[in-house]
Write a protein that holds these residues in place. Structure first.
Motif, PDB file in Angstrom:
ATOM      1  N   ALA A   1       1.007  -1.127  -0.080  1.00  0.00           N
ATOM      2  CA  ALA A   1       0.016   0.066  -0.043  1.00  0.00           C
ATOM      3  C   ALA A   1       0.902   1.275   0.128  1.00  0.00           C
ATOM      4  O   ALA A   1       0.531   2.036  -0.815  1.00  0.00           O
ATOM      5  CB  ALA A   1      -0.828  -0.096   1.140  1.00  0.00           C
ATOM      6  N   GLU A   2       1.967   1.281   0.783  1.00  0.00           N
ATOM      7  CA  GLU A   2       2.766   2.363   0.691  1.00  0.00           C
ATOM      8  C   GLU A   2       3.503   2.625  -0.469  1.00  0.00           C
ATOM      9  O   GLU A   2       3.619   3.713  -1.084  1.00  0.00           O
ATOM     10  CB  GLU A   2       3.918   2.273   2.115  1.00  0.00           C
ATOM     11  N   ASP A   3       3.978   1.413  -1.028  1.00  0.00           N
ATOM     12  CA  ASP A   3       4.642   1.725  -2.354  1.00  0.00           C
ATOM     13  C   ASP A   3       3.830   2.217  -3.625  1.00  0.00           C
ATOM     14  O   ASP A   3       3.946   2.941  -4.136  1.00  0.00           O
ATOM     15  CB  ASP A   3       4.971   0.284  -2.772  1.00  0.00           C
ATOM     16  N   GLN A   4       2.378   1.598  -3.505  1.00  0.00           N
ATOM     17  CA  GLN A   4       1.547   2.073  -4.380  1.00  0.00           C
ATOM     18  C   GLN A   4       0.548   2.903  -4.307  1.00  0.00           C
ATOM     19  O   GLN A   4      -0.124   3.575  -4.936  1.00  0.00           O
ATOM     20  CB  GLN A   4       0.617   0.881  -4.794  1.00  0.00           C
ATOM     21  N   GLY A   5       0.825   3.926  -2.879  1.00  0.00           N
ATOM     22  CA  GLY A   5      -0.028   4.779  -2.768  1.00  0.00           C
ATOM     23  C   GLY A   5      -1.270   4.662  -2.358  1.00  0.00           C
ATOM     24  O   GLY A   5      -2.153   5.332  -2.968  1.00  0.00           O
ATOM     25  N   PHE A   6      -1.743   3.709  -1.570  1.00  0.00           N
ATOM     26  CA  PHE A   6      -3.286   3.670  -1.047  1.00  0.00           C
ATOM     27  C   PHE A   6      -3.173   3.329   0.408  1.00  0.00           C
ATOM     28  O   PHE A   6      -2.256   3.035   0.924  1.00  0.00           O
ATOM     29  CB  PHE A   6      -3.921   2.622  -1.937  1.00  0.00           C
ATOM     30  N   GLU A   7      -4.401   3.846   0.719  1.00  0.00           N
ATOM     31  CA  GLU A   7      -4.739   3.384   2.281  1.00  0.00           C
ATOM     32  C   GLU A   7      -5.469   2.216   2.395  1.00  0.00           C
ATOM     33  O   GLU A   7      -6.238   1.803   1.415  1.00  0.00           O
ATOM     34  CB  GLU A   7      -5.459   4.643   2.982  1.00  0.00           C
ATOM     35  N   ILE A   8      -5.440   1.324   3.747  1.00  0.00           N
ATOM     36  CA  ILE A   8      -6.214   0.388   3.919  1.00  0.00           C
ATOM     37  C   ILE A   8      -7.222   0.625   5.204  1.00  0.00           C
ATOM     38  O   ILE A   8      -6.923   1.078   6.183  1.00  0.00           O
ATOM     39  CB  ILE A   8      -5.286  -0.671   4.334  1.00  0.00           C
ATOM     40  N   GLU A   9      -8.199  -0.049   5.005  1.00  0.00           N
ATOM     41  CA  GLU A   9      -9.203   0.028   6.163  1.00  0.00           C
ATOM     42  C   GLU A   9      -9.604  -1.567   6.517  1.00  0.00           C
ATOM     43  O   GLU A   9      -9.956  -2.228   5.305  1.00  0.00           O
ATOM     44  CB  GLU A   9     -10.408   0.642   5.704  1.00  0.00           C
ATOM     45  N   TRP A  10      -9.597  -2.101   7.593  1.00  0.00           N
ATOM     46  CA  TRP A  10      -9.703  -3.462   7.708  1.00  0.00           C
ATOM     47  C   TRP A  10     -11.178  -3.890   8.310  1.00  0.00           C
ATOM     48  O   TRP A  10     -11.736  -3.145   8.755  1.00  0.00           O
ATOM     49  CB  TRP A  10      -8.864  -4.041   8.960  1.00  0.00           C
ATOM     50  N   LYS A  11     -11.357  -5.103   7.560  1.00  0.00           N
ATOM     51  CA  LYS A  11     -12.819  -5.487   7.795  1.00  0.00           C
ATOM     52  C   LYS A  11     -12.739  -7.131   8.469  1.00  0.00           C
ATOM     53  O   LYS A  11     -12.210  -8.003   7.480  1.00  0.00           O
ATOM     54  CB  LYS A  11     -13.756  -5.504   6.667  1.00  0.00           C
TER      55      LYS A  11
END
Ligand code: GLN
Length: 264
Positions: free
Chosen positions: A77-87
């Protein structure tokens, strides 16, 4: 003449300043809209977080989800520039949740199988993790697949371990398969004698044994060879490409090896 020149210069300066401030204003205006366009996307990641060392609650830190998969997807995610929300979901609820758009990615030690490929798209494989056969630590009767006749299996519902046990049942080798939600419940039913053997992922079984020695033992560590992948909704190539590119980058820059070191 000099006065007139000075006058003109001051005039030009003032005009210039007004123009510049005007520019700044409009630049600020377009900045704001740029920000909306370039906003970092957030993807909802579904997982069944009772699967150490891949994803599990950190008892020392308000049950935050940690593990190999967690570090790996965070690095991607850091490498590709996105954020994560866990479910958090049960394992067998992950694919339906992806299909209905409730989650965007499955990160849950999920084995890439042909059958699942029909309903989701998998990333490149990120780790090999086959199936192991385990029994109670004091069981001397079952030493391998050849000793399973008439025995009771316990597996995680919806898992490849469950599919393997179903195969044994269809072949007529075993009579009963018990399906449970989490590895800890599976081990419990071995402990209390409800089931004779379990089929689960080798690294997870090994991790359980190292955390809880003397409860179960592995009698076959190569029941089936498998690889894990991240899953996205069928046709979501944009996200799949990010996951594959990120995986390649974190493998190339040494991050993947560091995560491997940390958990294995
Ligand atoms: N790797 C197994 C599967 O995909 C089990 C995964 C899990 O329980 N998290 O079926």
């Amino acid at each position: 003449m000099k006065k007139i020149l000075n006058f003109l210069l001051v005039g030009i300066l003032i005009l210039g300043l007004v123009a510049v401030s005007g520019c700044t204003d409009s630049a600020q205006g377009s900045d704001t809209s740029d920000e909306t366009v370039e906003e970092v996307p957030t993807y909802i990641v579904g997982t069944e977080p009772y699967f150490p060392p891949f994803e599990y609650a950190d008892e020392n830190n308000s049950n935050e989800i940690i593990g190999f998969d967690v570090d790996l997807i965070n690095a991607i995610a850091e490498d590709q520039g996105f954020e994560i929300e866990w479910k958090d979901l049960e394992f067998d609820a992950l694919i339906p949740a992806l299909q209905s758009g409730q989650i965007d990615i499955i990160v849950s030690g999920m084995t890439i199988t042909e059958e699942r490929e029909e309903s989701v798209d998998f990333s490149d494989p990120y780790i090999n993790a086959g199936l192991a056969l385990a029994v109670a630590a004091d069981n001397e009767e079952i030493q391998g697949v050849d000793d399973l006749e008439g025995k009771v299996a316990v597996v995680q519902q919806g898992s490849t371990g469950a599919a393997k046990a179903d195969e044994f049942k269809e072949e007529g080798l075993i009579d009963e398969v018990i399906y449970l939600a989490h590895v800890s419940d599976i081990v419990l039913s071995i402990q209390n004698g409800r089931a004779d053997f379990m089929i689960n992922d080798l690294p997870v079984t090994k991790s359980y044994i190292s955390q809880n020695p003397g409860v179960i033992k592995i009698v076959d560590d190569q029941l089936q060879s498998e690889s894990y992948g991240f899953a996205v909704k069928s046709g979501n190539t944009e996200l799949l490409e990010k996951l594959n590119a990120g995986l390649e980058n974190v493998k190339a820059d040494g991050t993947y090896d560091e995560i491997m070191e940390k958990y294995f």
